[in-house]
Scaffold this motif. Structure first.
Motif, PDB file in Angstrom:
ATOM      1  N   UNK A 124       0.782  -1.195  -0.007  1.00 51.76           N
ATOM      2  CA  UNK A 124       0.097  -0.045  -0.029  1.00 51.76           C
ATOM      3  C   UNK A 124       0.812   1.318   0.003  1.00 51.76           C
ATOM      4  N   UNK A 125       0.433   2.307  -0.644  1.00 52.02           N
ATOM      5  CA  UNK A 125       1.314   3.434  -0.997  1.00 52.02           C
ATOM      6  C   UNK A 125       2.028   4.183  -0.019  1.00 52.02           C
ATOM      7  N   UNK A 126       1.060   4.164   1.372  1.00 52.76           N
ATOM      8  CA  UNK A 126       2.021   4.944   2.423  1.00 52.76           C
ATOM      9  C   UNK A 126       3.553   4.452   2.770  1.00 52.76           C
ATOM     10  N   UNK A 127       3.764   3.052   2.333  1.00 52.51           N
ATOM     11  CA  UNK A 127       5.098   2.342   2.636  1.00 52.51           C
ATOM     12  C   UNK A 127       5.839   2.516   1.312  1.00 52.51           C
ATOM     13  N   UNK A 128       5.504   3.285   0.230  1.00 52.17           N
ATOM     14  CA  UNK A 128       6.229   3.342  -1.210  1.00 52.17           C
ATOM     15  C   UNK A 128       7.657   4.069  -0.972  1.00 52.17           C
ATOM     16  N   UNK A 129       7.660   5.024  -0.086  1.00 52.92           N
ATOM     17  CA  UNK A 129       8.953   5.643   0.100  1.00 52.92           C
ATOM     18  C   UNK A 129      10.256   4.672   0.833  1.00 52.92           C
ATOM     19  N   UNK A 172      10.234   1.594   0.464  1.00 50.85           N
ATOM     20  CA  UNK A 172      10.541   0.733  -0.474  1.00 50.85           C
ATOM     21  C   UNK A 172      11.642   1.145  -1.519  1.00 50.85           C
ATOM     22  N   UNK A 173      11.166   2.344  -1.787  1.00 48.49           N
ATOM     23  CA  UNK A 173      12.174   2.919  -2.940  1.00 48.49           C
ATOM     24  C   UNK A 173      13.415   3.224  -2.256  1.00 48.49           C
ATOM     25  N   UNK A 174      13.721   3.618  -0.990  1.00 49.13           N
ATOM     26  CA  UNK A 174      14.770   3.938  -0.433  1.00 49.13           C
ATOM     27  C   UNK A 174      15.758   2.585  -0.058  1.00 49.13           C
ATOM     28  N   UNK A 175      14.873   1.637  -0.154  1.00 49.75           N
ATOM     29  CA  UNK A 175      15.623   0.233  -0.151  1.00 49.75           C
ATOM     30  C   UNK A 175      15.951  -0.094  -1.418  1.00 49.75           C
ATOM     31  N   UNK A 231       5.543   5.803  -8.274  1.00 44.42           N
ATOM     32  CA  UNK A 231       5.622   4.428  -8.379  1.00 44.42           C
ATOM     33  C   UNK A 231       5.943   4.146  -9.832  1.00 44.42           C
ATOM     34  N   UNK A 232       5.201   4.760 -10.810  1.00 46.25           N
ATOM     35  CA  UNK A 232       5.538   4.504 -12.471  1.00 46.25           C
ATOM     36  C   UNK A 232       6.755   4.559 -12.670  1.00 46.25           C
TER      37      UNK A 232
END
Ligand SMILES: [Zn+2]
Length: 554
Positions: free
Chosen positions: A282-287, A289-292, A351-352
């Protein structure tokens, strides 16, 4: 017979210079199933009698004599006595992570009456420390014998001293008692936050106890204490076992978080994961995930990172989906949007650009139109090859939306069992609108690879119920809703297998019974092609195979 070297052999040979083992051992089957009625979902060979497998993959698919010829002494053979075999079912959108934790920590409120729910909550409160939450799950406001909705007063009468939260099985509304509101310092003066709503009695203005979507964050102070790492792992053990029993071999978890990913990996390592999972985040965790440096596709055949999940509107079973025309009998009520179009675009864009697949919850035609507009804009501004944009649910469509979905190559994941299971809710949408809802016929006719999805807990996950619902469009009372959207049994099986694999970029490795693919299948007690469509739901699942081993045997 189709026969090919398994990828594991090819990979092995690729590294043979470095490791000198026994490559010839690898292509011998370790198990043969024969004397079966196999519906393969493989166009090159639609029907077969026997399969051989090795190392978790199908090695050969063909007639009894062809496949039994491969048997060397000591190889296990199972005679299936003519039983029907299908590929393992793929539930493309459900919530096993959270519903697993529910099985560990909440009271199951899928009960026949409000009185029964009160008794169950009272019993749990009696063994819950003072001040601790009593939580309920799988409540359904249209199913109880009282014929009315659960209220704050019902909950106060059952559990006066502990805070109580009973979540609707649809997941978008929760019912609280007075202690819960008091502890959260929320009262009738509290305004509705954006994307959320406190239901109030029209006569008195008092809270009814029902709270929708974003407003719930103002009331709920629990969470971390109950969703421990151990509870999550245990929950996945329980839910994946239950789903394996129903014939499911793969799921898309549509509400995943980094903690869910960890829990799936924990369960896999402890031998407790009975399905494969494509874990949407879910999008609140996206940052985070991207950082990792993580993105869609990372992982293995059992636990894989899925799409980024966004939300456009509310739910169908709880009547908060955003529609262009009002709900039946409520001329001013159109449902809820969850965020502004600008915010939705910004999340999707991030995300895209990072190479993630996107799955946006969009039920009503207004929400689907907006989500397609965002996807179209992203592909225009920053085209990506094969982004496989997902439209989670994609419930109410029209011809122009279907045309745009096809043009984008987007993937709807409609509710497969709603007509059958949630028939009593269909009157809020009306007969005419139902001809455009869960629009499987429209999708398949347009060449759109829609999937099977339960959204469990929103509806039961049994794939046999999904088949019956899509083939008959008939509810449990015999009412028919949107007969024009019926699909054939053969189509429904494809939707529940290969289309689910496509929605997670895995159609090359699963979703059909073909040599080289993962050995996931289900053995049924009766042949669905010989069954009256109105009793498909009663066909028992006798065994489920995951990766060449039985994940369930009756
Ligand atoms: Zn969902």
């Amino acid at each position: 017979m189709t026969w090919q070297y398994s990828p594991s052999r090819r990979e092995f040979l690729g590294s043979a210079a470095a490791f000198s083992l026994f490559p010839l051992e690898i292509e011998k089957p370790d198990l043969i199933l024969h004397n079966a009625n196999i519906f393969t979902v493989d166009a090159r060979q639609p029907r077969a009698q026997a399969v051989a497998m090795a190392n978790g993959r199908f090695l050969a698919v063909g007639s009894n004599s062809e496949v039994l010829n491969l048997a060397a002494p000591g190889i296990r053979k199972i005679d299936l006595a003519g039983k029907t075999v299908l590929p393992g079912f793929i539930d493309a959108h459900c919530h096993p992570g959270s519903s697993g934790v529910d099985m560990v920590v909440t009271v199951n409120c899928d009960l026949p009456s409000i009185a029964a729910i009160q008794a169950a909550l009272r019993e749990r409160a009696a063994r819950t420390a003072a001040g601790e939450w009593v939580l309920g799950s799988k409540y359904d406001d249209t199913k109880g014998t009282e014929g009315r909705m659960l209220t704050r007063a019902d909950l106060d009468a059952a559990v006066p001293d502990h805070p109580v939260a009973v979540m609707h099985r649809g997941g978008h509304t929760t019912f609280y008692n007075s202690t819960a509101f008091r502890m959260a310092k929320v009262d009738e003066k509290t305004p509705d936050p954006p994307g959320g709503k406190f239901d109030r009695d029209p006569a008195t203005g008092k809270f009814t106890g029902r709270v929708a979507d974003e407003a719930r964050a103002l009331v709920e102070t629990f969470g971390a204490g109950l969703t421990t790492r151990e509870n999550r792992r245990e929950g996945i053990k329980l839910i994946s076992k239950a789903m394996a029993k129903a014939g499911i071999t793969s799921v898309g978890d549509a509400g995943g978080s980094p903690e869910d990913l960890r829990a799936y990996q924990d369960a896999r390592e402890s031998g407790d994961l009975s399905f494969r999972v494509y874990c949407l985040i879910v999008y609140p965790h996206l940052d985070k995930m991207l950082a990792a440096g993580l993105r869609t596709g990372l992982g293995g055949d059992f636990v894989r990172l899925g799409a980024c999940k966004l939300f456009a509107d509310g739910s169908i079973s709880e009547r908060t989906a955003r529609l262009s025309k009002p709900y039946e009998g409520s001329p001013d009520y159109f449902g809820l949007l969850m965020m502004s179009e600008d915010d939705q675009y910004e999340h999707a864009r991030k995300a895209h650009l990072a190479g993630w697949q996107i799955g946006t919850h969009a039920n009503g035609d207004v929400a689907i139109d907006r989500t397609l507009r965002i996807y179209e804009r992203l592909q225009k501004e920053s085209p990506r090859n094969d982004p496989r944009f997902r439209l989670e649910h994609c419930t109410l469509v029209n011809d122009s939306l279907v045309t745009r979905i096809k043009a984008l190559g987007a993937i709807p994941t409609p509710f497969s069992s709603y007509v059958y299971y949630h028939g009593e809710k269909m009157r809020f949408y009306g007969t005419e609108r139902l001809t455009h809802m869960f629009a499987m016929r429209s999708f398949l006719d347009a060449g759109i690879p829609a999937t099977q999805a339960s959204d469990y807990t929103a509806s039961p996950f049994e794939p046999m119920m999904a088949l019956q619902s899509q083939v008959t469009r008939t509810d449990t009372q015999g009412n028919i809703w949107g007969a024009n959207q019926r699909i054939t049994l053969e189509e429904a099986i494809r939707v529940g297998t290969i289309n689910g694999a496509h929605a997670s970029y895995e159609e090359q490795i699963k979703g059909s019974i073909a040599a080289g693919k993962l050995a996931d299948l289900v053995v049924l007690g009766r042949d669905p092609f010989k069954e009256d469509p109105s009793s498909l739901v009663t066909i028992p699942v006798e065994r489920t195979m995951l990766n060449g081993r039985w994940s369930y045997q009756s």
